[in-house]
Design a protein around this motif. Structure first.
Motif, PDB file in Angstrom:
ATOM      1  N   ARG A  32       0.906  -1.456  -0.187  1.00 55.29           N
ATOM      2  CA  ARG A  32      -0.279   0.072  -0.026  1.00 55.29           C
ATOM      3  C   ARG A  32       1.081   1.218  -0.028  1.00 55.29           C
ATOM      4  O   ARG A  32      -0.133   2.034  -0.204  1.00 55.29           O
ATOM      5  N   ASP A  33       2.254   1.382   0.037  1.00 56.66           N
ATOM      6  CA  ASP A  33       3.079   2.529  -0.337  1.00 56.66           C
ATOM      7  C   ASP A  33       3.998   2.643  -1.445  1.00 56.66           C
ATOM      8  O   ASP A  33       4.776   2.333  -1.821  1.00 56.66           O
ATOM      9  N   ALA A  34       3.328   3.898  -2.110  1.00 56.81           N
ATOM     10  CA  ALA A  34       3.895   3.902  -3.392  1.00 56.81           C
ATOM     11  C   ALA A  34       5.522   4.599  -3.623  1.00 56.81           C
ATOM     12  O   ALA A  34       5.333   4.307  -4.219  1.00 56.81           O
ATOM     13  N   SER A  35       5.770   4.858  -2.375  1.00 58.30           N
ATOM     14  CA  SER A  35       7.020   4.933  -2.536  1.00 58.30           C
ATOM     15  C   SER A  35       7.492   3.857  -2.453  1.00 58.30           C
ATOM     16  O   SER A  35       9.087   4.323  -2.702  1.00 58.30           O
ATOM     17  N   LEU A  36       7.735   2.669  -2.115  1.00 56.09           N
ATOM     18  CA  LEU A  36       8.658   1.805  -2.206  1.00 56.09           C
ATOM     19  C   LEU A  36       8.633   1.374  -3.791  1.00 56.09           C
ATOM     20  O   LEU A  36       9.803   0.200  -3.848  1.00 56.09           O
ATOM     21  N   TRP A  37       8.335   1.749  -4.495  1.00 58.33           N
ATOM     22  CA  TRP A  37       7.981   1.060  -6.233  1.00 58.33           C
ATOM     23  C   TRP A  37       8.201   2.218  -7.530  1.00 58.33           C
ATOM     24  O   TRP A  37       7.652   3.176  -7.113  1.00 58.33           O
ATOM     25  N   LEU A  38       8.663   0.676  -7.834  1.00 58.87           N
ATOM     26  CA  LEU A  38       8.426   1.766  -9.505  1.00 58.87           C
ATOM     27  C   LEU A  38       7.149   2.051  -9.999  1.00 58.87           C
ATOM     28  O   LEU A  38       6.052   1.490  -9.677  1.00 58.87           O
ATOM     29  N   ALA A  39       6.923   3.424 -10.493  1.00 58.09           N
ATOM     30  CA  ALA A  39       6.324   3.383 -11.330  1.00 58.09           C
ATOM     31  C   ALA A  39       5.340   2.729 -12.030  1.00 58.09           C
ATOM     32  O   ALA A  39       4.233   2.356 -11.938  1.00 58.09           O
ATOM     33  N   GLU A  40       5.651   1.804 -12.813  1.00 57.55           N
ATOM     34  CA  GLU A  40       5.022   1.068 -14.163  1.00 57.55           C
ATOM     35  C   GLU A  40       4.697  -0.076 -12.653  1.00 57.55           C
ATOM     36  O   GLU A  40       3.911  -0.734 -12.883  1.00 57.55           O
ATOM     37  N   GLY A  41       5.471  -0.541 -11.464  1.00 62.47           N
ATOM     38  CA  GLY A  41       5.047  -1.238 -10.739  1.00 62.47           C
ATOM     39  C   GLY A  41       4.315  -0.626  -9.798  1.00 62.47           C
ATOM     40  O   GLY A  41       2.782  -2.126  -9.364  1.00 62.47           O
ATOM     41  N   TRP A  42       3.612   0.206  -9.237  1.00 60.91           N
ATOM     42  CA  TRP A  42       2.864   0.746  -8.665  1.00 60.91           C
ATOM     43  C   TRP A  42       1.532   0.952  -9.836  1.00 60.91           C
ATOM     44  O   TRP A  42       0.740   0.083  -8.398  1.00 60.91           O
ATOM     45  N   ASP A  43       1.866   1.047 -11.184  1.00 61.34           N
ATOM     46  CA  ASP A  43       0.328   0.986 -12.021  1.00 61.34           C
ATOM     47  C   ASP A  43       0.432  -0.432 -11.894  1.00 61.34           C
ATOM     48  O   ASP A  43      -1.028  -0.845 -11.688  1.00 61.34           O
ATOM     49  N   TRP A  44       1.095  -1.266 -11.696  1.00 62.32           N
ATOM     50  CA  TRP A  44       0.931  -3.140 -11.537  1.00 62.32           C
ATOM     51  C   TRP A  44       0.180  -3.240 -10.499  1.00 62.32           C
ATOM     52  O   TRP A  44      -0.949  -4.307 -10.806  1.00 62.32           O
ATOM     53  N   VAL A  45       0.209  -3.092  -9.643  1.00 63.04           N
ATOM     54  CA  VAL A  45      -0.132  -3.753  -8.089  1.00 63.04           C
ATOM     55  C   VAL A  45      -1.613  -3.164  -8.373  1.00 63.04           C
ATOM     56  O   VAL A  45      -2.326  -3.897  -7.905  1.00 63.04           O
ATOM     57  N   ARG A  46      -1.483  -1.816  -8.146  1.00 56.80           N
ATOM     58  CA  ARG A  46      -3.163  -1.413  -8.201  1.00 56.80           C
ATOM     59  C   ARG A  46      -3.976  -1.758  -9.607  1.00 56.80           C
ATOM     60  O   ARG A  46      -5.211  -1.882  -9.342  1.00 56.80           O
ATOM     61  N   SER A  47      -3.454  -1.444 -10.785  1.00 56.73           N
ATOM     62  CA  SER A  47      -3.981  -2.494 -11.779  1.00 56.73           C
ATOM     63  C   SER A  47      -4.846  -4.417 -11.211  1.00 56.73           C
ATOM     64  O   SER A  47      -5.933  -3.908 -11.415  1.00 56.73           O
ATOM     65  N   GLN A  48      -4.182  -4.457 -10.490  1.00 55.93           N
ATOM     66  CA  GLN A  48      -4.393  -6.001 -10.584  1.00 55.93           C
ATOM     67  C   GLN A  48      -5.040  -6.911  -9.138  1.00 55.93           C
ATOM     68  O   GLN A  48      -5.169  -7.238  -9.082  1.00 55.93           O
ATOM     69  N   GLN A  49      -4.873  -5.506  -8.589  1.00 55.05           N
ATOM     70  CA  GLN A  49      -5.094  -5.231  -7.108  1.00 55.05           C
ATOM     71  C   GLN A  49      -4.291  -6.690  -6.506  1.00 55.05           C
ATOM     72  O   GLN A  49      -5.145  -7.558  -5.234  1.00 55.05           O
ATOM     73  N   LEU A  50      -3.455  -6.005  -6.350  1.00 56.88           N
ATOM     74  CA  LEU A  50      -2.494  -7.417  -5.291  1.00 56.88           C
ATOM     75  C   LEU A  50      -2.083  -6.658  -4.038  1.00 56.88           C
ATOM     76  O   LEU A  50      -1.597  -5.618  -3.907  1.00 56.88           O
ATOM     77  N   ALA A  51      -1.858  -7.806  -3.234  1.00 55.75           N
ATOM     78  CA  ALA A  51      -1.846  -7.261  -1.665  1.00 55.75           C
ATOM     79  C   ALA A  51      -0.837  -8.498  -1.412  1.00 55.75           C
ATOM     80  O   ALA A  51      -0.376  -8.835  -0.094  1.00 55.75           O
ATOM     81  N   ALA A  52      -0.515  -9.586  -1.892  1.00 53.91           N
ATOM     82  CA  ALA A  52       0.445 -10.929  -1.495  1.00 53.91           C
ATOM     83  C   ALA A  52       0.762 -11.641  -2.467  1.00 53.91           C
ATOM     84  O   ALA A  52       1.117 -11.267  -3.551  1.00 53.91           O
ATOM     85  N   PRO A  53       2.790 -12.612  -2.980  1.00 53.66           N
ATOM     86  CA  PRO A  53       2.813 -12.966  -3.662  1.00 53.66           C
ATOM     87  C   PRO A  53       1.877 -13.629  -4.291  1.00 53.66           C
ATOM     88  O   PRO A  53       1.019 -14.552  -3.842  1.00 53.66           O
ATOM     89  N   LEU A  54       2.032 -14.308  -5.656  1.00 57.82           N
ATOM     90  CA  LEU A  54       1.540 -15.375  -6.555  1.00 57.82           C
ATOM     91  C   LEU A  54       1.440 -16.976  -5.540  1.00 57.82           C
ATOM     92  O   LEU A  54       2.557 -16.907  -4.622  1.00 57.82           O
ATOM     93  N   TYR A  55      -0.005 -17.525  -4.816  1.00 54.41           N
ATOM     94  CA  TYR A  55      -0.433 -18.226  -4.973  1.00 54.41           C
ATOM     95  C   TYR A  55      -0.249 -18.272  -3.406  1.00 54.41           C
ATOM     96  O   TYR A  55      -0.166 -19.198  -2.434  1.00 54.41           O
ATOM     97  N   TRP A  56      -0.087 -17.554  -2.316  1.00 56.28           N
ATOM     98  CA  TRP A  56      -0.184 -17.175  -0.628  1.00 56.28           C
ATOM     99  C   TRP A  56      -1.558 -16.679  -0.875  1.00 56.28           C
ATOM    100  O   TRP A  56      -2.585 -15.947  -1.846  1.00 56.28           O
ATOM    101  N   ARG A  57      -2.011 -17.158  -0.095  1.00 52.85           N
ATOM    102  CA  ARG A  57      -3.673 -16.979   0.609  1.00 52.85           C
ATOM    103  C   ARG A  57      -3.931 -16.664   1.881  1.00 52.85           C
ATOM    104  O   ARG A  57      -3.488 -17.942   2.842  1.00 52.85           O
ATOM    105  N   GLN A  58      -4.980 -16.257   2.422  1.00 51.60           N
ATOM    106  CA  GLN A  58      -5.365 -16.083   4.052  1.00 51.60           C
ATOM    107  C   GLN A  58      -6.269 -16.110   3.901  1.00 51.60           C
ATOM    108  O   GLN A  58      -7.212 -15.692   3.577  1.00 51.60           O
ATOM    109  N   ASP A  59      -6.333 -17.146   4.655  1.00 52.77           N
ATOM    110  CA  ASP A  59      -7.914 -17.395   5.725  1.00 52.77           C
ATOM    111  C   ASP A  59      -8.677 -17.256   5.972  1.00 52.77           C
ATOM    112  O   ASP A  59      -8.552 -15.986   6.768  1.00 52.77           O
ATOM    113  N   GLY A  60      -9.164 -17.496   6.959  1.00 58.85           N
ATOM    114  CA  GLY A  60     -10.844 -16.302   7.941  1.00 58.85           C
ATOM    115  C   GLY A  60     -10.138 -16.298   8.647  1.00 58.85           C
ATOM    116  O   GLY A  60     -10.636 -15.855   9.927  1.00 58.85           O
ATOM    117  N   GLN A  61      -9.451 -17.305   9.279  1.00 59.22           N
ATOM    118  CA  GLN A  61      -8.535 -17.302  10.816  1.00 59.22           C
ATOM    119  C   GLN A  61      -7.455 -15.797  11.037  1.00 59.22           C
ATOM    120  O   GLN A  61      -6.315 -16.233  11.463  1.00 59.22           O
TER     121      GLN A  61
END
Length: 422
Positions: free
Chosen positions: A233-262
């Motif tokens: 969620r911190d744009a200052s850490l990302w390359l400009a194209e990377g930040w656009d990529w994160v936002r467009s794909q709504q990413l919050a974790a690596p591929l194949y990671w999943r957080q369960d209800g607990q």
């Protein structure tokens, strides 16, 4: 003996497909990935097209349509079936593809036998380099087959396993430390008599400022701390194209990671979904994610020259264990030396754009398309992964992918500038 090595490599590819159904082998999960059936056929097409068609007396193709169906990107060969439509090829069947492999194998082995005969010296000189290249090409596809299957199975809500067995708990990850290198004028690129791809040549000199390299890969636990600190969620850490990529794909974790209800994290693996193990290497990360993590950690990604120079100085050698289905913890299974996990766990992003070495020349003909024409808009990864076949890795190897690619076993090794020297 080359003929026996040929048989071993070809058998191994078929063995990788054994746990899969015919339905698994025909499906395609995205444009970047290919069906298993296509991998089995394309690697066979390579031997038929570049060797048998050229050197076999009275050559007749196994099937004339296969020249187009299983051509990947060789414009010098002719037309290609669209990459995004490989999963629509319900015909030929898996049985027909296996028959194709058997036919080409028998003919290639006969050609090798003729080349090893008393009058085959000239043929051997021409045949051996082509067969060696074809086997190295097939080993690349063995790794792609596994990563493409993993991506395919991850799309299934049942989260099926390629092999249904639990991952054994690893030892604790050793503390991440830093090894200093003095740099200076160094040489990188392949040397010696062994095989290399053309993009590893010519060996040449580069100047390096003093730097430090992390002694192991970034772990799942360390990357999870980046997530929990708000890294996505911190744009200052990302390359400009990377930040656009994160936002467009709504990413919050690596591929194949999943957080369960607990709130517990899980990771999809070729063994099915497993609890996230903090000590294992974080993988399936894009260059964008690797760069953002490095910035958050107060470090950076190494250049490919730094990586190779450090590997030379540290005496990095190919790991003894065979290819695996998931990265191991640092120090696990005989991983020793001052720099751990350099080979055999995860491809390591560098900050180097994929470009030709000084003096690089593409080979004549269609085989010249193998690497050179992709030297644009991609980044170099060094090392090798858990899915890289035994005998395929070396410290001069240059893998390459676009900055957003995540479905390979891609990992992070940190670097930083240093005034110290060793």
């Amino acid at each position: 003996m080359l003929s026996e090595h040929y048989r071993q490599v070809r058998r191994h590819t078929l063995a990788l497909a054994e746990p899969l159904s015919d339905e698994d082998c025909g499906a395609q999960s995205m444009t970047d990935a290919s069906p298993v059936k296509w991998h089995l056929a394309h690697t066979t097409w390579f031997f038929e097209t570049f060797i048998l068609e050229r050197l076999e007396a009275d050559f007749v193709p196994f099937h004339t349509a296969f020249r187009v169906l299983f051509n990947s990107y060789y414009n010098g060969i002719g037309e290609k079936h669209p990459r995004a439509q490989r999963g629509l090829l319900t015909r030929p069947s898996m049985a027909e593809v296996r028959a194709y492999r058997s036919n080409v194998d028998a003919r290639l082995v006969r050609l090798l036998a003729a080349a090893s005969g008393q009058d085959g010296t000239g043929l051997q000189a021409e045949l051996a380099p082509l067969v060696t290249l074809g086997l190295q090409h097939e080993q690349q596809h063995q790794e792609l087959l596994l990563t493409d299957v993993k991506h395919l199975l991850a799309q299934n809500p049942l989260l099926p396993a390629y092999l249904a067995q639990p991952l054994q708990p690893p030892p604790a990850a050793p503390v991440l430390e830093w090894q200093a290198f003095e740099g200076g004028l160094c040489e990188i690129g392949h040397q010696g008599e062994g095989f290399c791809f053309d993009n590893e040549l010519p060996r040449h000199r580069q100047y390096l400022a003093p730097f430090e390299l992390a002694t192991r890969l970034v772990s799942n636990g360390e990357y999870l701390a980046f997530i929990e600190a708000g890294g996505y969620r911190d744009a200052s850490l990302w390359l400009a194209e990377g930040w656009d990529w994160v936002r467009s794909q709504q990413l919050a974790a690596p591929l194949y990671w999943r957080q369960d209800g607990q709130g517990q994290w899980h990771e999809f693996t070729l063994y099915g979904e497993q609890p996230l193990v903090p000590a294992r290497p974080a993988c399936h990360l894009s260059l964008f994610e690797a760069d953002a993590y490095a910035r958050w950690a107060g470090a950076r990604l190494p250049t490919e020259a730094e990586w190779e120079y450090a590997a030379q100085r540290a005496g990095v050698a190919e790991p003894l264990q065979a290819m695996a289905l998931h990265p191991r913890c640092a120090g696990e299974d005989g991983d020793r030396g001052s720099l751990l996990q350099m080979l055999g766990q995860g491809w390591q992003w560098t900050s180097s754009s994929y470009a030709a070495y000084p003096g690089f020349r593409t080979a004549a003909g269609a085989l010249g398309e193998y690497n050179g024409k992709f030297m644009l808009n991609q980044y170099v990864l060094r090392g090798s992964s858990c899915a890289t076949p035994a005998g395929h890795a070396r410290i001069s190897y240059r893998n390459f992918f676009p900055a957003g690619a995540r479905w390979q076993f891609t990992a992070i090794r940190l670097a930083r500038q240093s005034s110290a020297a060793v």
